[in-house]
Design an enzyme around this catalytic site. Structure first.
Site, short mmCIF file in Angstrom:
data_model
loop_
_atom_site.label_atom_id
_atom_site.label_comp_id
_atom_site.label_asym_id
_atom_site.label_seq_id
_atom_site.Cartn_x
_atom_site.Cartn_y
_atom_site.Cartn_z
N LYS A 198 0.77 -1.15 0.11
CA LYS A 198 0.08 0.03 0.01
C LYS A 198 0.87 1.24 -0.07
O LYS A 198 1.87 1.38 0.56
CB LYS A 198 -0.96 0.06 1.37
CG LYS A 198 -1.82 -1.13 1.25
CD LYS A 198 -2.61 -1.27 2.40
CE LYS A 198 -1.89 -1.78 3.86
NZ LYS A 198 -2.65 -1.98 4.87
N THR A 271 -8.32 8.92 8.19
CA THR A 271 -7.73 7.84 7.78
C THR A 271 -7.56 6.71 9.03
O THR A 271 -6.81 6.01 8.86
CB THR A 271 -6.03 8.19 7.12
OG1 THR A 271 -5.62 8.76 8.37
CG2 THR A 271 -6.43 9.06 6.13
N GLY A 273 -7.97 3.40 10.38
CA GLY A 273 -8.62 2.16 10.18
C GLY A 273 -8.51 2.15 8.72
O GLY A 273 -9.24 0.95 8.30
N THR A 274 -7.65 2.79 8.18
CA THR A 274 -7.72 2.62 6.45
C THR A 274 -7.29 1.31 6.14
O THR A 274 -7.69 0.29 5.29
CB THR A 274 -6.77 3.36 5.91
OG1 THR A 274 -7.41 5.02 6.19
CG2 THR A 274 -6.93 3.42 4.33
N GLY A 275 -6.24 0.79 6.84
CA GLY A 275 -5.85 -0.68 6.58
C GLY A 275 -6.65 -1.77 6.63
O GLY A 275 -6.75 -2.59 6.00
N CYS A 276 -7.48 -1.76 7.79
CA CYS A 276 -8.38 -2.68 8.25
C CYS A 276 -9.33 -2.69 7.36
O CYS A 276 -10.09 -3.80 6.94
CB CYS A 276 -8.96 -2.36 9.64
SG CYS A 276 -7.75 -2.06 11.11
#
Length: 572
Positions: A198, A271, A273-276
């Site tokens: 990412k 942003t 919690g974007t990865g979750c």
């Protein structure tokens, strides 16, 4: 689409009491994407939008009990892992997954989000657990989704090369391949899997993307929320399109293919919690049997819009995403900094084949090269002259249907512009036929009208007589915007760029005046006004699905009629 009971997904992750990350974000994402979510909690955290204040790990044996309880009962279609915290938890999870996969006789698609460190710098994975993560969990994973920092940690732990530092797009490509090699060493050679690196912490540009792809022929570009082919009219107000700040994610797959998911950077602090959210959305895609690239594509689009649609005032730090943005009944999305003309973009994208055949017609190509037979151009000028009478009449009907003075003024201004344009047609016809101007007008007026001209004219007037302001506007815009796109396409191809030679001829091209007429500032300003007019339709009176389909059908019919018009000209 499968209903929620048919598409059960499990998240194995930590809990976020503020609701923006961890299992809370995962479950929201599953629900928003029409899946049923189950959860196994690996750790309790004390955190909010400003950071993580504490972590309380769940005992490994209780993690195992949760996992067995869920897997023995629910028909899971996918699993994702997030925060796992320590080695004992990872080994307990891996042991249980292998046991359950053996009992069920199949492995379940697994998305591994290797959560290591929070945005605020709090450790979410013990250093001693890295080896188990790489050696035990990665071999079970269908896709692994590290961000920049996580990829650096994993590579510095696993790779024998120099200390890794990922600072640009070239670094991302090398890092994704190296991490892929690390994981491949512990997997069956026949396993299909991917690494999604990412790029949210790295800003790049389209110039960077083009430079990298030129030297890497196995790299595919997928543009998201960016104008695609034959959409230059949607970016004419950008000063330097190549310098728009972009975010790029890199997907490396077993096939050797690398895919760049390229989209504009959103200037947002929402942003958390974007990865979750992204990894959960990928899991939802895999649960619905999408292939890896398609699952990532839909997940990145969903997450990107969740950032854009987030409330700016929720929390004192990095705010949460809007996970339910996609549940709006609005067919045409609202305009955004990355999509200023959403209705026009939808219309072009939903009719891209006919639009391409219209814009890149052989008639247009030969105009650009200066090779078009003069008699074919003369035939076109004759019929276009006759068509413009229908076009002006349709705009007069639009003025009659307008409800505000600005609408009336705009419609009448186009009629005046048409009067000016027919003057240009007379001059062009006179110059190509060596006919005095007065005689040229007579010959144009008395030309035999071809069936393609009659068909297009009849359609314009039919739309005008149906009493629908919106449908008539859509009908008329296909011509205005189409010629604007043709002008920009030819102008772009008259300029050489790295790796792309110009094929449109400027010098000694008798048709270049025509090209300039539709690419110049005056016409493109009219295109801008047309774009705003068409977007106002969706903004002031959002269409239903059925209504949008009417608009789309009208737009496609017009692009087909435009193509037929040039087909006629090519026949002379």
């Amino acid at each position: 689409m499968a209903n929620r009971n048919d598409t059960a997904i499990l998240t194995i992750a930590g809990s976020d009491p503020s609701g923006g990350a961890g299992i809370q974000a995962d479950l929201k994402t599953f629900a928003a994407l029409n899946c049923y979510g189950a959860s196994v909690i690996t750790a309790l955290t004390a955190q909010n939008t400003t950071g993580v204040q504490g972590v309380h790990p769940i005992p490994p044996e209780f993690i195992e009990r949760q996992l067995v309880a869920v897997m023995e009962d629910l028909p899971l279609r996918a699993i994702k892992t997030g925060m796992l915290y320590d080695k004992d938890a990872i080994q307990s999870i891996v042991r249980t997954l292998k046991s359950q996969f053996a009992v069920q006789g199949k492995a379940i698609p697994l998305v591994c989000d290797p959560v290591c460190v929070s945005t605020s710098g709090h450790t979410l994975l013990q250093t001693s657990a890295l080896g188990s993560l790489v050696q035990d969990l990665f071999p079970l994973s269908t896709i692994i989704t590290p961000n920049k920092s996580e990829a650096e940690v994993l590579l510095n732990h696993s790779s024998s090369q120099r200390e890794w530092k990922i600072e640009g797009l070239e670094d991302m490509l090398r890092a994704s391949q190296e991490l892929f090699n690390v994981v491949a060493a512990s997997k069956d050679p026949l396993d299909q899997f991917g690494i999604l690196l990412k790029g949210g912490h790295i800003t790049t540009s389209l110039s960077d993307v083009n430079r990298v792809t030129m030297s890497n022929p196995n790299v595919e570009i997928l543009k998201q929320n960016l104008p695609e082919e034959n959409m230059d009219i949607l970016i004419i107000d950008e000063q330097d399109y190549n310098r728009i700040p972009l975010v790029v994610d890199v997907l490396a797959q077993s096939s050797g293919q690398k895919t760049l998911f390229v989209r504009p950077r959103i200037n947002s602090s929402n942003t958390h919690g974007t990865g979750c959210t992204l990894s959960s959305a990928i899991a939802a895609g895999l649960a619905k049997s999408l292939d890896l690239e398609q699952a990532v594509r839909e997940a990145t689009l969903y997450t990107n819009m969740a950032i854009y649609a987030a409330s700016p005032n929720l929390g004192r730090g990095y705010g949460p995403l809007n996970h339910f943005h996609n549940l709006s009944s609005q067919v045409v999305p609202r305009a955004s900094p990355t999509n200023k003309y959403p209705l026009t973009r939808l219309l072009i994208d939903s009719t891209k084949q006919s639009w391409k055949e219209y814009v890149e017609h052989e008639f247009v190509v030969q105009l650009g090269k200066g090779t078009l037979d003069k008699h074919k151009f003369i035939a076109f000028i004759k019929q276009d002259y006759l068509y413009l009478r229908y076009y002006a009449q349709a705009y007069a009907l639009l003025a009659a249907k307008s409800t505000t003075f600005p609408q009336i003024a705009a419609a009448n201004q186009v009629v005046l512009n048409v009067i000016q344009e027919i003057g240009n047609h007379k001059e062009l016809y006179a110059s190509f036929t060596n006919t005095p101007l007065a005689e040229a007008e007579t010959e144009l007026e008395t030309s035999r009208e071809e069936p393609a001209t009659t068909a297009y004219g009849a359609f314009l007037l039919n739309m005008g007589l149906q009493g629908d302001f919106a449908k008539l506007t859509i009908t008329l815009m296909a011509c205005l915007l189409g010629y604007g796109e043709v002008g920009l396409w030819l102008k772009q191809n008259s300029i050489s760029s790295p790796g792309c030679a110009a094929w449109v001829v400027k010098e000694d091209n008798v048709y270049y005046r025509w090209i300039e007429e539709y690419s110049n500032k005056e016409y493109q300003d009219a295109v801008k006004m047309g774009l705003q007019t068409i977007e106002d339709l969706a903004r002031t009176d959002p269409p239903s699905e059925a209504r949008f389909e009417e608009w789309r059908s009208v737009w496609e019919r017009c692009t087909w009629l435009e193509k037929s018009f040039w087909d006629m000209a090519m026949r002379g």
